[in-house]
Design a protein around this motif. Sequence first.
Motif, PDB file in Angstrom:
ATOM      1  N   ILE A  61       0.827  -1.215   0.000  1.00 24.09           N
ATOM      2  CA  ILE A  61       0.000   0.000   0.000  1.00 24.09           C
ATOM      3  C   ILE A  61       0.857   1.259   0.000  1.00 24.09           C
ATOM      4  N   ALA A  62       1.919   1.242   0.796  1.00 21.62           N
ATOM      5  CA  ALA A  62       2.783   2.428   0.926  1.00 21.62           C
ATOM      6  C   ALA A  62       4.239   2.036   0.738  1.00 21.62           C
ATOM      7  N   PRO A  63       4.640   1.745  -0.499  1.00 19.92           N
ATOM      8  CA  PRO A  63       6.015   1.302  -0.710  1.00 19.92           C
ATOM      9  C   PRO A  63       7.053   2.414  -0.547  1.00 19.92           C
ATOM     10  N   VAL A  64       6.659   3.658  -0.781  1.00 17.70           N
ATOM     11  CA  VAL A  64       7.600   4.777  -0.657  1.00 17.70           C
ATOM     12  C   VAL A  64       7.705   5.147   0.818  1.00 17.70           C
ATOM     13  N   ARG A  65       8.906   4.996   1.367  1.00 18.73           N
ATOM     14  CA  ARG A  65       9.118   5.277   2.785  1.00 18.73           C
ATOM     15  C   ARG A  65       9.666   6.683   3.023  1.00 18.73           C
ATOM     16  N   LEU A  66      10.386   7.209   2.039  1.00 21.64           N
ATOM     17  CA  LEU A  66      11.047   8.495   2.216  1.00 21.64           C
ATOM     18  C   LEU A  66      11.141   9.191   0.862  1.00 21.64           C
ATOM     19  N   ALA A  67      10.857  10.476   0.849  1.00 21.28           N
ATOM     20  CA  ALA A  67      10.983  11.279  -0.371  1.00 21.28           C
ATOM     21  C   ALA A  67      11.565  12.634   0.007  1.00 21.28           C
ATOM     22  N   VAL A  68      12.330  13.206  -0.908  1.00 25.14           N
ATOM     23  CA  VAL A  68      12.936  14.516  -0.686  1.00 25.14           C
ATOM     24  C   VAL A  68      12.548  15.435  -1.837  1.00 25.14           C
ATOM     25  N   ASP A  69      12.267  16.687  -1.500  1.00 26.08           N
ATOM     26  CA  ASP A  69      12.006  17.714  -2.500  1.00 26.08           C
ATOM     27  C   ASP A  69      12.463  19.052  -1.917  1.00 26.08           C
ATOM     28  N   PRO A  70      12.355  20.124  -2.652  1.00 21.54           N
ATOM     29  CA  PRO A  70      12.840  21.405  -2.130  1.00 21.54           C
ATOM     30  C   PRO A  70      12.169  21.849  -0.822  1.00 21.54           C
ATOM     31  N   ALA A  71      10.951  21.397  -0.565  1.00 28.97           N
ATOM     32  CA  ALA A  71      10.235  21.797   0.658  1.00 28.97           C
ATOM     33  C   ALA A  71      10.730  21.053   1.891  1.00 28.97           C
ATOM     34  N   HIS A  77       4.125   7.758   7.891  1.00 30.17           N
ATOM     35  CA  HIS A  77       3.606   8.078   9.220  1.00 30.17           C
ATOM     36  C   HIS A  77       2.438   7.146   9.507  1.00 30.17           C
ATOM     37  N   GLY A  78       2.529   6.389  10.569  1.00 30.57           N
ATOM     38  CA  GLY A  78       1.476   5.431  10.870  1.00 30.57           C
ATOM     39  C   GLY A  78       1.560   4.232   9.941  1.00 30.57           C
ATOM     40  N   PHE A  79       0.418   3.608   9.680  1.00 30.55           N
ATOM     41  CA  PHE A  79       0.417   2.404   8.848  1.00 30.55           C
ATOM     42  C   PHE A  79       0.752   2.724   7.402  1.00 30.55           C
ATOM     43  N   ALA A  80       0.107   3.735   6.838  1.00 27.41           N
ATOM     44  CA  ALA A  80       0.356   4.052   5.430  1.00 27.41           C
ATOM     45  C   ALA A  80       0.215   5.542   5.140  1.00 27.41           C
ATOM     46  N   GLY A  81       0.266   6.377   6.171  1.00 29.08           N
ATOM     47  CA  GLY A  81       0.140   7.816   5.975  1.00 29.08           C
ATOM     48  C   GLY A  81       1.467   8.463   5.616  1.00 29.08           C
ATOM     49  N   ARG A  82       1.421   9.737   5.311  1.00 29.94           N
ATOM     50  CA  ARG A  82       2.611  10.508   4.963  1.00 29.94           C
ATOM     51  C   ARG A  82       2.667  11.747   5.844  1.00 29.94           C
ATOM     52  N   ARG A  83       3.886  12.206   6.088  1.00 30.84           N
ATOM     53  CA  ARG A  83       4.085  13.410   6.893  1.00 30.84           C
ATOM     54  C   ARG A  83       5.224  14.218   6.277  1.00 30.84           C
ATOM     55  N   LEU A  84       4.970  15.502   6.032  1.00 31.85           N
ATOM     56  CA  LEU A  84       5.997  16.390   5.495  1.00 31.85           C
ATOM     57  C   LEU A  84       6.792  16.986   6.647  1.00 31.85           C
ATOM     58  N   LEU A  85       8.112  16.856   6.551  1.00 27.08           N
ATOM     59  CA  LEU A  85       9.018  17.483   7.511  1.00 27.08           C
ATOM     60  C   LEU A  85       9.742  18.603   6.773  1.00 27.08           C
ATOM     61  N   PRO A  86       9.383  19.857   7.029  1.00 29.50           N
ATOM     62  CA  PRO A  86      10.072  20.956   6.342  1.00 29.50           C
ATOM     63  C   PRO A  86      11.540  21.008   6.763  1.00 29.50           C
TER      64      PRO A  86
END
Length: 141
Positions: A61-71, A77-86
């Motif tokens: 369901i959530a294969p991407v564990r980590l992503a980076v972008d300019p932000a 986060h949690g079972f399959a959620g996402r969280r942005l860390l500025p």
Amino acid sequence: MDEISPVRQWRVPASLPAAKLAGAVLLVALGLLFADGDPVRLVVAVLAAVALAAWAVRDLIAPVRLAVDPAGLTVIHGFAGRRLLPWPAIEAITVDRRPRLGLTSEVLEIDAGESLHLFSRYDLGSTPEEVAATLSAARRS
């Protein structure tokens, strides 16, 4: 110096959820084979298989564990959620190495002040050292 692409992602290797699902099937088969009429053994085997299968489903369901972008960084986060860390919220990006039983394990640690995010090689599909270097370069740019 290499230019950082606008978005880079690290994901669970495709073979990992397949191995977990195969392990779940194997647990049920072994439970049926060695239960010898004992319902407790069978229930324990089935519960372990369900837990392993749920872990595999999370990988699907959530294969991407980590992503980076300019932000900043987006982490699972949690079972399959996402969280942005500025970027300003990230205090440190380090690799923790620990020897265990003659082997050295590496874990990528992202310290965001009130939260600590840990990623192994199996979460990233790459070595934590390589990912840390990429994240540090992205943070500087």
